[in-house]
Design a protein around this motif. Structure first.
Motif, mmCIF file in Angstrom:
data_model
loop_
_atom_site.group_PDB
_atom_site.id
_atom_site.type_symbol
_atom_site.label_atom_id
_atom_site.label_comp_id
_atom_site.label_asym_id
_atom_site.label_seq_id
_atom_site.Cartn_x
_atom_site.Cartn_y
_atom_site.Cartn_z
ATOM 1 N N GLY A 11 93.344 86.841 2.122
ATOM 2 C CA GLY A 11 92.566 85.641 1.859
ATOM 3 C C GLY A 11 93.384 84.369 1.843
ATOM 4 O O GLY A 11 92.847 83.263 1.953
ATOM 5 N N SER A 12 94.712 84.514 1.703
ATOM 6 C CA SER A 12 95.582 83.332 1.673
ATOM 7 C C SER A 12 95.700 82.664 3.044
ATOM 8 O O SER A 12 96.016 81.478 3.139
ATOM 9 N N LEU A 13 95.491 83.437 4.101
ATOM 10 C CA LEU A 13 95.646 82.875 5.458
ATOM 11 C C LEU A 13 94.695 81.707 5.725
ATOM 12 O O LEU A 13 95.140 80.602 6.047
ATOM 13 N N PRO A 14 93.356 81.913 5.605
ATOM 14 C CA PRO A 14 92.475 80.797 5.933
ATOM 15 C C PRO A 14 92.603 79.620 4.962
ATOM 16 O O PRO A 14 92.470 78.467 5.385
ATOM 17 N N LEU A 80 74.545 76.096 11.078
ATOM 18 C CA LEU A 80 75.170 77.133 11.889
ATOM 19 C C LEU A 80 76.448 77.645 11.223
ATOM 20 O O LEU A 80 76.719 78.855 11.210
ATOM 21 N N THR A 81 77.228 76.731 10.646
ATOM 22 C CA THR A 81 78.442 77.159 9.940
ATOM 23 C C THR A 81 78.087 78.058 8.766
ATOM 24 O O THR A 81 78.736 79.095 8.536
ATOM 25 N N ASN A 82 77.062 77.704 8.024
ATOM 26 C CA ASN A 82 76.648 78.533 6.883
ATOM 27 C C ASN A 82 76.216 79.929 7.339
ATOM 28 O O ASN A 82 76.495 80.927 6.669
ATOM 29 N N GLN A 83 75.543 80.004 8.487
ATOM 30 C CA GLN A 83 75.130 81.313 9.014
ATOM 31 C C GLN A 83 76.351 82.158 9.358
ATOM 32 O O GLN A 83 76.388 83.364 9.091
ATOM 33 N N CYS A 133 80.743 76.846 24.289
ATOM 34 C CA CYS A 133 81.495 75.905 23.467
ATOM 35 C C CYS A 133 82.821 76.555 23.069
ATOM 36 O O CYS A 133 82.896 77.770 22.906
ATOM 37 N N PRO A 134 83.859 75.751 22.869
ATOM 38 C CA PRO A 134 85.154 76.346 22.525
ATOM 39 C C PRO A 134 85.216 76.876 21.095
ATOM 40 O O PRO A 134 86.064 77.700 20.779
ATOM 41 N N PHE A 135 84.315 76.380 20.211
ATOM 42 C CA PHE A 135 84.355 76.793 18.814
ATOM 43 C C PHE A 135 83.002 77.342 18.374
ATOM 44 O O PHE A 135 81.992 77.173 19.050
ATOM 45 N N LEU A 136 82.981 77.987 17.219
ATOM 46 C CA LEU A 136 81.797 78.734 16.785
ATOM 47 C C LEU A 136 80.582 77.850 16.545
ATOM 48 O O LEU A 136 79.452 78.269 16.785
ATOM 49 N N ALA A 137 80.806 76.635 16.058
ATOM 50 C CA ALA A 137 79.670 75.774 15.721
ATOM 51 C C ALA A 137 79.551 74.576 16.642
ATOM 52 O O ALA A 137 78.762 73.670 16.379
ATOM 53 N N GLY A 138 80.309 74.546 17.722
ATOM 54 C CA GLY A 138 80.177 73.428 18.653
ATOM 55 C C GLY A 138 81.470 73.079 19.342
ATOM 56 O O GLY A 138 82.358 73.917 19.523
ATOM 57 N N GLU A 139 81.604 71.796 19.682
ATOM 58 C CA GLU A 139 82.748 71.331 20.470
ATOM 59 C C GLU A 139 83.997 71.120 19.618
ATOM 60 O O GLU A 139 85.090 70.976 20.145
ATOM 61 N N THR A 140 83.814 71.018 18.284
ATOM 62 C CA THR A 140 84.973 70.779 17.434
ATOM 63 C C THR A 140 85.132 71.917 16.431
ATOM 64 O O THR A 140 84.172 72.603 16.078
ATOM 65 N N GLU A 141 86.347 72.078 15.969
ATOM 66 C CA GLU A 141 86.684 73.135 15.013
ATOM 67 C C GLU A 141 85.926 72.917 13.702
ATOM 68 O O GLU A 141 85.837 71.789 13.198
ATOM 69 N N SER A 142 85.394 73.994 13.140
ATOM 70 C CA SER A 142 84.631 73.905 11.891
ATOM 71 C C SER A 142 85.206 74.856 10.851
ATOM 72 O O SER A 142 86.125 75.641 11.124
ATOM 73 N N LEU A 143 84.618 74.797 9.658
ATOM 74 C CA LEU A 143 84.981 75.700 8.583
ATOM 75 C C LEU A 143 84.850 77.159 9.030
ATOM 76 O O LEU A 143 85.694 78.003 8.704
ATOM 77 N N ALA A 144 83.801 77.466 9.785
ATOM 78 C CA ALA A 144 83.571 78.842 10.234
ATOM 79 C C ALA A 144 84.740 79.351 11.070
ATOM 80 O O ALA A 144 85.155 80.512 10.948
ATOM 81 N N ASP A 145 85.294 78.493 11.936
ATOM 82 C CA ASP A 145 86.411 78.919 12.787
ATOM 83 C C ASP A 145 87.620 79.326 11.956
ATOM 84 O O ASP A 145 88.241 80.363 12.213
ATOM 85 N N ILE A 146 87.957 78.515 10.934
ATOM 86 C CA ILE A 146 89.142 78.806 10.124
ATOM 87 C C ILE A 146 88.939 80.067 9.280
ATOM 88 O O ILE A 146 89.835 80.915 9.159
ATOM 89 N N VAL A 147 87.744 80.222 8.704
ATOM 90 C CA VAL A 147 87.494 81.399 7.865
ATOM 91 C C VAL A 147 87.553 82.667 8.706
ATOM 92 O O VAL A 147 88.185 83.658 8.326
ATOM 93 N N LEU A 148 86.895 82.663 9.877
ATOM 94 C CA LEU A 148 86.905 83.865 10.712
ATOM 95 C C LEU A 148 88.281 84.109 11.310
ATOM 96 O O LEU A 148 88.732 85.255 11.415
ATOM 97 N N TRP A 149 88.964 83.034 11.704
ATOM 98 C CA TRP A 149 90.323 83.207 12.241
ATOM 99 C C TRP A 149 91.218 83.863 11.201
ATOM 100 O O TRP A 149 91.951 84.815 11.483
#
Length: 908
Positions: A11-14, A80-83, A133-149
């Motif tokens: 959990g420390s990673l994200p 979308l990020t919340n989903q 799209c390059p990221f999960l919720a659109g064209e820019t990096e979102s909270l969802a990308d960092i958590v899943l990464w």
């Protein structure tokens, strides 16, 4: 604020990556604590990571901490990020925990580890691909990308657990992993131990719920279908019911094909193969086959499409080859142009034009561009020190010098470019240079030459790239290569050579020189079009109406993405420049490289002698197309893909669907009464079809092929679950259900036949003939799944599409193309009659006699192939092969060609 993290706590990673984004927004102290340390006073068990706020409150949920940091950086929440966060907690984490436990604690590997998470990884990949799209919720990096990464990084950092076919996931993961906050987070938590750093943490976790115990079902994946809305299902059913009536009229055929105002005009080129050699499988997939898939797809979309290629024929390599074979350069070009044309014809490459560069039009257009550059001050003269081979008595072209790269030390660098580091080289910069013809050491001599002043054109190129690249489909490697050239600053490049075989330089004092092939080869596309139509300027001086796609391997990128654009921009003549530059990486052969001289690898003229049909070669090369990274041809893998994906998946489904119509319904498509499950299947197939379109529009050829196989798999599952062979024997309702399943399945087979057309045109045509698919449905592919075989439609005779490849057959081919054929060739050459005797015996046959012999060779070749397919008696086969070789010998003599080395097994 104070953030508590622990080494080895996933959990420390994200949270560290998210903290890196918010750096500087508020004062943050990061403390590394032991896994047993209780930092939250009111919790009875240790919990890390934890964020202690200035208010004294604590956040100890990974998602909550990451969300806080993102909000600090100005990020706005969205549904979308919340989903995605909910999905990560409920679906991804249980599967990922099991995979990591199996890997780190139990020491399992391979599918045991990947199995629990494969479905989740596929879901992420499909979502990224579907949205383009390059990221999960659109064209820019979102909270969802960092958590899943952060959740996935410990597992996916090992490439073995990042499936190659999930290209969108691969790109997403690499993009995030290359960012500095993510890199720092990984270093802090994993401490260069990789996933093993998590062992102390994972050993304290309970044994995960077994994913192996889940029931295996042949039904379509319920979760994927469940993501479809009722509206999507209703739209899919409406489109299905419109059937053939919704197909637009076919585009009228043009000859010649010319741009049409108001239409999408697509001009496609594949890199011009050099005429003096035979292309190997890597050459074929790198340019002509990839471009052919896109050209065929463009025609299915009813885009106005012109696809051209040709042989690149000027230069020292041709002169040298001519000298080796005792022919003139023109005779060598004629001979090898025919070899290339025959190879591409066998591979079913659908050129509108396959031309050549040794034409008056090439001279005229090249000289015109040169004169325009000269008068505008973009060409200058200078003295050049060149390498001259005194033994061969001539200046050496760059590609005929080999030595040690001055930049990276690679020992087989060419005189113009290093294949290892990709840097351009002046031949005299090479260390320990050697003439590739005679292996003697060349000397440096001076000569007067012309240079293209690339530094003067650099600003124009930058402006053009600034307008072209955004929104284009240039592959990442092409963008990187061009940017690296510009980063180092462009240098003037010599555009003339001391040769005779080339485009003459129209300037006083340079009558004994020709243009360097890299300057005028790319102009070959223009001249080949000019030989096709005198209205060539409507394609090549019409950037407003023409979309230019150029296909090549990555080593050709500088010439197409920089040199020709600079030349055209400097000429100021409104030339059409590349909109989409599609470059592959390299295809290797088994564990090494293709080598004609060492007899290693399959070359184009050999593939047709293997007994494996052209469409199977096309399929496998496209399945392993080197997109994003190098790939390798493997005989074992080819056998597996043929027998699993083609024979057992695709061929099995299409054959069963057609056979059920023939066997149970007299060859007549039955009535279809759709159930809710059938409607959901329609919508799912429609979604996969749309995904296929999205991928091919972006020229992601290999990934789009997976969509075909996915639809086929769902078709097989649909048949298996509904068991029409049993229901046909049951009640009236059962028989009706059998009819619906059969009718829907055979329509899916019809759709697959059209989707397959760009990849396997002969197989596609065979399926369409068996199903008697109406002509309009064969030539147009819409984005919706239509009922093209309505109830009452009569199909033809159904037969199997593919044959099993056997282990002994493949092992024999592996040995044959692993270097052994070189020894065989040398042995046979030693026994062959002297070459002059063959030349003296050449007959002066007329065209009619040559045609008769050609027909006889074709007929006899078919007899041999049929006997081999039937595994006939070896003596009978040998007798027919002897007849074939004798006919080929007669044909070669009639055409005035040197006799080919006969092919056969090496005697022990």
């Amino acid at each position: 604020m104070r953030l508590f993290v622990s080494e080895g706590a996933p959990g420390s990673l994200p949270v560290l990556a998210a903290a890196g984004r918010a750096q500087g927004r508020e004062e943050l102290l990061i403390s590394t604590v032991g896994p047993e340390e209780c930092v939250v006073p009111f919790l009875t068990r240790p919990k890390v990571p934890v964020l202690q706020l200035d208010s004294g409150n604590y956040l100890f949920s990974t998602s909550a901490i990451c969300r806080y940091f993102f909000l600090l950086s100005g990020w706005e929440q969205d549904d979308l990020t919340n989903q995605w966060l909910e999905w990560e907690a409920t679906e991804l984490q249980p599967a990922l925990s099991a995979a990591l436990y199996y890997l780190v604690v139990q020491g399992k590997k391979g599918e045991d580890v990947l199995g629990p998470v494969r479905r989740a990884l596929t879901h992420i990949d499909h979502s990224l691909s579907r949205r383009s799209c390059p990221f999960l919720a659109g064209e820019t990096e979102s909270l969802a990308d960092i958590v899943l990464w952060g959740a996935l990084y410990p597992l996916l950092q090992d490439p073995a657990y990042l499936p190659e076919e999930l290209g969108a996931l691969h790109s997403w993961f690499q993009t995030l992993s290359s960012q500095e906050p993510c890199q720092r987070a990984a270093e802090t938590v994993l401490k260069q131990q990789g996933v093993l750093a998590l062992r102390p943490y994972l050993q304290k976790q309970p044994l995960p719920t077994s994913f192996e115990g889940r029931a295996v079902s042949n039904e379509p994946e319920e979760e994927e279908l469940a993501t479809l809305s009722e509206e999507e299902i209703a739209m899919a059913v409406t489109a299905w019911e419109k059937g053939l009536g919704s197909l637009p009229p076919l585009r009228p055929q043009q000859n010649p094909v010319l741009p049409v105002a108001g239409e999408r005009n697509v001009l496609i080129t594949s890199a011009l193969p050099y005429v003096n050699n035979v292309p190997h499988l890597g050459n074929i997939i790198g340019c002509v086959l990839s471009a052919d898939v896109f050209a065929r797809y463009s025609r299915l979309r009813q885009w106005n499409t012109l696809y051209l290629c040709g042989t690149d024929e000027y230069g020292t390599a041709t002169e040298t080859k001519a000298m080796e074979e005792g022919l003139t350069p023109q005779e060598i070009c004629d001979k090898y142009h025919a070899i290339h044309a025959n190879i591409y014809r066998w591979f079913n490459i659908s050129f509108d034009i396959f031309g050549r560069t040794t034409t008056p039009q090439q001279t005229k257009i090249t000289q015109d561009i040169f004169q325009r550059l000269l008068t505008r001050g973009f060409v200058f003269q200078d003295t050049v020190e060149q390498l001259r081979c005194e033994h061969c008595a001539r200046f050496l072209a760059d590609r005929f010098v080999e030595g040690v790269c001055p930049f990276c030390g690679y020992e087989e660098a060419r005189g113009d470019q290093c294949d290892k580091c990709g840097k351009l080289i002046n031949a005299i910069e090479l260390k320990k240079p050697q003439c590739k013809v005679c292996r003697s050491c060349p000397v440096v001599k001076s000569s007067q030459h012309l240079f293209l002043d690339l530094p003067k054109l650099e600003k124009r190129l930058e402006e053009w790239l600034g307008k072209t690249l955004p929104g284009s489909d240039w592959t990442p490697n092409a963008r990187f290569i061009i940017r690296s050239w510009l980063r180092d600053g462009l240098k003037p490049r010599c555009i003339t050579r001391d040769l005779k075989w080339g485009t003459p330089v129209p300037l006083e004092g340079f009558e004994d020189k020709v243009f360097y092939v890299w300057f005028d080869a790319t102009i070959g596309y223009v001249s080949i079009t000019a030989n096709y139509t005198d209205q060539w300027e409507r394609w090549w001086k019409n950037p407003e109406q023409v979309n230019l796609y150029q296909f090549m391997a990555k080593d050709n990128v500088p010439f197409h993405g920089l040199v020709f654009p600079c030349s055209a921009l400097g000429a100021e003549d409104n030339y059409t420049l590349v909109n989409h530059l599609i470059a592959t990486e390299y295809l290797n052969y088994e564990d090494g490289k293709f080598s004609k001289s060492r007899g290693v690898g399959v070359f184009g003229d050999m593939a047709q002698d293997t007994g494996i049909p052209a469409d199977i070669w096309r399929f496998y090369l496209l399945y392993i197309r080197p997109e994003g990274q190098d790939s390798a041809f493997s005989w074992t893998d080819m056998l597996l893909k043929n027998n699993s994906e083609l024979l057992n998946n695709l061929g099995n489904f299409i054959n069963r669907a057609g056979m059920f119509v023939s066997k149970f319904f007299g060859g007549c498509v039955p009535e279809m009464v759709l159930t809710p499950d059938d409607r959901r299947l329609l919508a799912h197939v429609t979604l996969e079809l749309q995904h296929y379109h999205q991928l091919l529009e972006k020229v992601r050829i290999r990934e789009a092929l997976r969509s075909i196989l996915t639809i086929s798999r769902h078709g097989n599952q649909y048949i298996q679950v509904n068991e029409p062979w049993k229901r046909i024997k049951g009640s009236e309702a059962d028989r009706q259900r059998a009819g619906t399943v059969t009718g829907l399945a055979v329509n899916i087979a019809a759709l697959l036949s059209v989707m397959l057309q760009p990849y396997m045109p002969t197989v596609s045509a065979t399926i369409q003939a068996q199903l008697q698919l109406p002509a309009p449905a064969c030539s147009i592919l819409l984005t919706n799944f239509l009922c093209t075989l309505p109830a009452g439609h009569q199909i033809g005779t159904v037969s199997p599409l593919f044959q099993k490849l056997e282990n002994d057959q493949i092992e024999s081919l592996r040995q044959r193309f692993g270097g052994g054929q070189l020894e065989e060739s040398l042995e046979l050459k030693a026994k062959a009659p002297p070459k002059p005797a063959v030349v003296e015996a050449m007959a002066t046959a007329g065209p009619q006699q040559i045609q008769v012999l050609t027909d006889e060779v074709t007929k006899q070749g078919n007899i041999v192939r049929e006997l081999k397919a039937q595994k006939a008696d070896k003596n009978q086969v040998a007798a027919e092969v002897a007849k074939l070789l004798d006919l080929k010998k007669q044909l070669a003599l009639a055409e005035g060609k040197p006799l080919e080395t006969p092919k056969g097994k090496k005697k022990k």
